[in-house]
Design an enzyme around this catalytic site. Structure first.
Site, PDB file in Angstrom:
ATOM      1  N   ASP A 112       3.897  -9.269  -1.856  1.00  0.00           N
ATOM      2  CA  ASP A 112       4.158  -7.839  -1.757  1.00  0.00           C
ATOM      3  C   ASP A 112       4.291  -7.504  -0.272  1.00  0.00           C
ATOM      4  O   ASP A 112       3.301  -7.308   0.429  1.00  0.00           O
ATOM      5  CB  ASP A 112       3.010  -7.052  -2.406  1.00  0.00           C
ATOM      6  CG  ASP A 112       3.230  -5.549  -2.300  1.00  0.00           C
ATOM      7  OD1 ASP A 112       4.178  -5.133  -1.603  1.00  0.00           O
ATOM      8  OD2 ASP A 112       2.452  -4.784  -2.910  1.00  0.00           O
TER       9      ASP A 112
ATOM     10  N   LYS B 172       9.161   0.854   1.863  1.00  0.00           N
ATOM     11  CA  LYS B 172       8.892   1.462   3.184  1.00  0.00           C
ATOM     12  C   LYS B 172      10.041   1.289   4.192  1.00  0.00           C
ATOM     13  O   LYS B 172      11.029   2.006   4.110  1.00  0.00           O
ATOM     14  CB  LYS B 172       7.566   0.933   3.728  1.00  0.00           C
ATOM     15  CG  LYS B 172       6.413   1.249   2.728  1.00  0.00           C
ATOM     16  CD  LYS B 172       5.063   1.382   3.360  1.00  0.00           C
ATOM     17  CE  LYS B 172       3.976   1.516   2.315  1.00  0.00           C
ATOM     18  NZ  LYS B 172       3.286   2.766   2.250  1.00  0.00           N
TER      19      LYS B 172
ATOM     20  N   TYR C 140      -3.477  -3.284  -2.496  1.00  0.00           N
ATOM     21  CA  TYR C 140      -2.867  -2.201  -3.279  1.00  0.00           C
ATOM     22  C   TYR C 140      -1.398  -2.536  -3.465  1.00  0.00           C
ATOM     23  O   TYR C 140      -0.716  -2.909  -2.503  1.00  0.00           O
ATOM     24  CB  TYR C 140      -3.013  -0.881  -2.524  1.00  0.00           C
ATOM     25  CG  TYR C 140      -2.341   0.306  -3.179  1.00  0.00           C
ATOM     26  CD1 TYR C 140      -2.802   0.821  -4.381  1.00  0.00           C
ATOM     27  CD2 TYR C 140      -1.245   0.926  -2.576  1.00  0.00           C
ATOM     28  CE1 TYR C 140      -2.194   1.920  -4.970  1.00  0.00           C
ATOM     29  CE2 TYR C 140      -0.632   2.033  -3.153  1.00  0.00           C
ATOM     30  CZ  TYR C 140      -1.102   2.529  -4.357  1.00  0.00           C
ATOM     31  OH  TYR C 140      -0.501   3.612  -4.923  1.00  0.00           O
TER      32      TYR C 140
HETATM   33  N1  PLP Z   1       2.680  -2.313  -2.102  1.00  0.00           N
HETATM   34  C1  PLP Z   1       2.037  -2.079  -0.944  1.00  0.00           C
HETATM   35  C2  PLP Z   1       1.549  -3.237  -0.135  1.00  0.00           C
HETATM   36  C3  PLP Z   1       1.859  -0.771  -0.494  1.00  0.00           C
HETATM   37  O1  PLP Z   1       1.212  -0.545   0.641  1.00  0.00           O
HETATM   38  C4  PLP Z   1       2.350   0.296  -1.283  1.00  0.00           C
HETATM   39  C5  PLP Z   1       2.174   1.687  -0.854  1.00  0.00           C
HETATM   40  O2  PLP Z   1       1.503   2.005   0.073  1.00  0.00           O
HETATM   41  C6  PLP Z   1       3.012  -0.006  -2.468  1.00  0.00           C
HETATM   42  C7  PLP Z   1       3.160  -1.313  -2.849  1.00  0.00           C
HETATM   43  C8  PLP Z   1       3.550   1.082  -3.325  1.00  0.00           C
HETATM   44  O3  PLP Z   1       4.653   1.658  -2.716  1.00  0.00           O
HETATM   45  P1  PLP Z   1       5.095   3.165  -3.084  1.00  0.00           P
HETATM   46  O4  PLP Z   1       4.045   4.058  -2.526  1.00  0.00           O
HETATM   47  O5  PLP Z   1       6.426   3.293  -2.415  1.00  0.00           O
HETATM   48  O6  PLP Z   1       5.200   3.220  -4.555  1.00  0.00           O
END
Ligand code: PLP
Length: 427
Positions: free
Chosen positions: A239, A267, A144
């Site tokens: 990511d 985060k 995700y």
């Molecule tokens: N990338 C990863 C690996 C994530 O776990 C998340 C959210 O859980 C995101 C991107 C998206 O981040 P946000 O919820 O701050 O938009």
């Protein structure tokens, strides 16, 4: 455990907020019942509207690696707030956070702050496409990357929970240029490059997958991605929104000794305030406006409150012994969960990298989304309710990670393990 006030709040919230929540998994649809409404948090503990206390292993879905309301972070935010909450102009606070990030992530020659992980991945894709003049994106099933249209295909997290691999509202045209491959399957990546490598702009990957439960990379998978992308002139995007400052100070790229072209963060770097960042090679980042033609902007980007919360968090994380402590607590928790399962004659598979972990029921080894999807979600819902009753707050989905913070102590872990032993019994 009474949750009358939370239930009332939820039913009122449903009259105002879509589904009663501001992010779908919070609504407890996957586990049934109604969610506790949280009114405060301190250290590893949170309190709901009815006065019930929980040991928190969600930690706002990862950001709160120091626990809730750490004094130094709160003091820094208060001081920053007293000087103004947003300037929409450059400020020294942005520089401090950027310097701390770069110290831990040397692959980020240049970076840009945004307000969420979603914004970071969305912008990273645009940049990768601009840098290569190509359109195709390779992602992995169960990873995700936020709710970016082109990445909302076979996504994990809430999308996995609801079994909606791609959301209505995402145009077919957009998804057409996304290739989805099984996680940890380097051969599939190689075949895809051989077929259409000249059109592939980038490969985006969670270097430790955390949105189909925790799935670590198999030996050679990430290094193979590095090699293949370099060979074909595609951009490698890590990511690290979850893994950054989580699995090690320098994230998964430090842990596995690799240098992606672009890294997405979020985060932990916001210390509990809304932040994301993306950065990487100078020649790619120079394509961004105002130096280059690629547009990306944000009214509240580099917000001073978020910047100081993040910088203070990273400063505290860089003190000696922090990751050793996280490792010790997390390994004890993991071991205890496995022992509790054994005692109850339950077949679980526990995956852990540092302080992110998850356990799957009746699944066998879990190396990709198909493995994770075999996990028994009915069993999960039953034990989840029993854990909540005992004051242990876990993510309400079989496909989310649990997190440990420096604020947890042995007593918290012991309390959780006692709850696991009891909840696993009779499952
Ligand atoms: N990338 C990863 C690996 C994530 O776990 C998340 C959210 O859980 C995101 C991107 C998206 O981040 P946000 O919820 O701050 O938009």
């Amino acid at each position: 455990m009474e949750r009358v006030k939370s239930e009332k709040l939820f039913s009122r919230a449903r009259e105002y907020l879509a589904g009663g929540v501001n992010s779908p998994v919070r609504a407890y649809k996957a586990v049934g019942g109604s969610p506790p409404f949280i009114v405060r948090g301190k250290g590893a503990h949170i309190l709901d509207a009815d006065g019930n206390e929980y040991v928190d292993f969600v930690l706002s879905w990862g950001p709160l690696i120091l626990g809730h309301a750490r004094d130094e972070v709160i003091d820094a935010v208060k001081e920053a707030a007293s000087m103004g909450t947003s300037f929409g102009a450059p400020s020294p606070f942005e520089l401090e956070l950027a310097q701390r990030i770069k110290q831990a992530f040397p692959s980020l020659d240049r970076m840009r702050m945004v307000n969420s992980g979603t914004e970071a991945t969305m912008s990273a894709l645009r940049l990768a496409r601009a840098a290569t003049g190509r359109e195709l994106i390779v992602k992995f099933e169960g990873c995700y990357h936020g709710h970016v249209d082109s990445l909302l295909v076979a996504a994990g997290s809430g999308a996995a929970t609801f079994g909606v691999p791609s959301s209505p509202g995402v145009p077919k045209e957009v998804v057409k240029s996304t290739r989805v491959l099984p996680y940890n399957d380097l051969d599939a990546v190689e075949r895809t490059f051989q077929r259409e490598g000249e059109n592939i702009a980038c490969v985006i990957v969670e270097p430790v997958a955390g949105n189909m439960g925790v799935v670590p990379p198999l030996a050679g998978f990430l290094a193979g991605l590095r090699e293949l992308t370099a060979k074909w002139g595609a951009v490698l995007i890590f990511d690290e929104v979850i893994t950054g400052f989580r699995v090690a100070l320098g994230g998964a790229q430090q842990l596995y000794g690799l240098r992606p072209d672009i890294t997405c963060l979020g985060k932990v770097i916001g210390g509990g305030l809304p932040v994301g960042a993306y950065g990487g090679k100078k020649e790619i980042m120079e394509l961004l406006a105002p130096e280059g033609p690629v547009y990306q902007a944000g009214t509240l980007s580099g917000n001073p409150l978020a910047m100081v919360a993040g910088a203070t968090t990273l400063k505290l994380l860089s003190q000696p012994g922090v990751y050793e402590r996280l490792e010790q607590l997390s390994s004890r928790l993991a071991q205890g969960i496995e022992e509790a399962a054994q005692l109850a004659d339950l077949d679980i598979r526990l995956n852990r990298v540092g302080s992110m972990l998850s356990w799957f029921f009746n699944s066998g080894p879990v190396n990709n989304y198909a493995d994770a999807a075999r996990s028994d979600t009915v069993k999960f819902a039953r034990y989840f309710a029993k854990m909540l009753e005992q004051g242990i707050y876990l993510a309400p989905s079989a496909f989310e990670a649990a997190f440990v913070s420096t604020a947890h102590n042995q007593e918290d872990i012991d309390k959780a393990l006692a709850a696991f032993r009891s909840a696993f019994k009779g499952l």
